[in-house]
Design an enzyme around this catalytic site. Structure first.
Site, PDB file in Angstrom:
ATOM      1  N   LYS A 163       0.774  -1.423   0.090  1.00 37.00           N
ATOM      2  CA  LYS A 163       0.455  -0.003   0.244  1.00 37.00           C
ATOM      3  C   LYS A 163       0.650   1.432  -0.185  1.00 37.00           C
ATOM      4  CE  LYS A 163      -3.964  -2.163   2.708  1.00 37.00           C
ATOM      5  NZ  LYS A 163      -4.702  -1.882   3.300  1.00 37.00           N
ATOM      6  N   HIS A 228      -6.626 -13.009   8.352  1.00 40.19           N
ATOM      7  CA  HIS A 228      -6.576 -11.773   8.843  1.00 40.19           C
ATOM      8  C   HIS A 228      -7.277 -12.202  10.329  1.00 40.19           C
ATOM      9  CE1 HIS A 228      -6.254  -7.955   7.715  1.00 40.19           C
ATOM     10  NE2 HIS A 228      -7.566  -7.747   8.685  1.00 40.19           N
ATOM     11  N   ARG A 231      -3.609 -12.080  12.452  1.00 43.37           N
ATOM     12  CA  ARG A 231      -3.302 -10.840  12.349  1.00 43.37           C
ATOM     13  C   ARG A 231      -3.988 -10.403  13.873  1.00 43.37           C
ATOM     14  NH1 ARG A 231      -1.117  -6.320   9.272  1.00 43.37           N
ATOM     15  NH2 ARG A 231      -2.442  -4.598   9.099  1.00 43.37           N
ATOM     16  N   TYR A 263      -8.195  -2.823  15.812  1.00 42.43           N
ATOM     17  CA  TYR A 263      -7.410  -4.532  16.174  1.00 42.43           C
ATOM     18  C   TYR A 263      -7.543  -4.903  17.079  1.00 42.43           C
ATOM     19  CZ  TYR A 263      -6.162  -4.573  11.165  1.00 42.43           C
ATOM     20  OH  TYR A 263      -6.556  -5.038   9.980  1.00 42.43           O
TER      21      TYR A 263
END
Length: 283
Positions: A163, A228, A231, A263
């Site tokens: 990114k 994910h 993570r 998160y």
């Protein structure tokens, strides 16, 4: 091109995809945008793009998808409209109240993570066992797994570019030992550690499918098993020890701690237990 006569065609979608590649958007993002625009084109069935037609499409989405999914599709189309010089037709995203806690049917616990690793080992799938541990022990995105190379294992750090940002990801010693042994068995001396039979780096669909196949034997709900979530488990575990949101944002490659805060969210039941331990009920 007259704005009022814009019609979405495959050629125009591919032209937009080429523009996104020039903007260095990730392949996964481009693929999703192309998919969403193709779906909109199918909905319009040859009709020109108008505000009324777009609002019809938005209402149709609301009846089929979650608010978050609707907003993701709106983002894809809004970017396309700006590209075509029709930014005035952009649609407003749905307002979503921020969730304070994770849904317990989505939160992967450490015990469940261990069961997934053990299940992969019982199936003698060493590669999957190490993929799961590598993602969870480093906090990398599944798309960044290709940066875990034989060279990175030797020096103990991987240089990750994603990114438009570059960051260094450190590999724990225990993980390096496991990966070195795996590399020797697979006779891999350079390049990506985790590759398919044709030698290409594993992609997210392969990993997702293999992880889902572990659910039953590991005794973990399928709703919790996707790359994910590993993570997220890394982020919650790190924050529970270090309590340093800014540092965690750097490790995860986030531009804003606002994203990182999501998160580190825990389930409502954990929060309730924490509140109960305050001991502020007297009688």
């Amino acid at each position: 091109m007259k704005k009022q006569e814009l019609t979405i065609t495959p050629a125009l979608i591919q032209k937009y995809a080429a523009y996104l590649r020039e903007q260095e958007r990730s392949p996964a993002t481009i693929e999703k945008y192309v998919h969403d625009l193709t779906a909109l084109s199918g909905f319009l069935a040859g009709r020109p793009v108008t505000k009324g037609a777009l609002l019809e499409w938005k209402e149709d989405l609301i009846g089929q998808y979650t608010p978050a999914s609707v907003n993701n599709k709106l983002a894809a189309v809004n970017g396309f409209l700006v590209f075509c010089g029709m930014g005035e037709l952009r649609l407003r995203k749905l307002k979503i109240q921020k969730a304070l806690f994770l849904s317990e049917d989505r939160e992967l616990t450490r015990a469940e993570y261990v069961r997934l690793v053990r299940a992969a080992q019982r199936k003698e799938n060493e590669r999957l066992s190490l993929v799961i541990q590598t993602i969870c022990a480093t906090g990398i995105r599944v798309s960044e797994l290709r940066f875990i190379t034989a060279e990175a294992v030797q020096c103990g750090r991987a240089e990750v570019s994603n990114k438009g940002k570059c960051r260094t990801v450190f590999l724990p010693d225990k993980l390096r030992k496991l990966l070195k042994s795996y590399l020797q068995k697979q006779k891999i001396t350079a390049g990506a550690v985790f590759v398919s039979r044709n030698g290409k780096p594993l992609n997210r669909s392969n990993i997702w499918r293999e992880m889902k196949a572990l659910c039953e034997s590991a005794g973990v709900a399928p709703s919790k098993v996707f790359p994910h979530n590993l993570r997220h488990l890394f982020a919650r575990t790190f924050y529970s020890i270090e309590k340093d949101l800014s540092r965690l944002a750097d490790i995860l490659g986030h531009s804003s701690v606002t994203t990182t805060r999501i998160y580190t969210a825990e389930s409502g039941s954990i929060h309730a237990r924490q509140i109960g331990r305050l001991g502020l009920v007297v009688t």
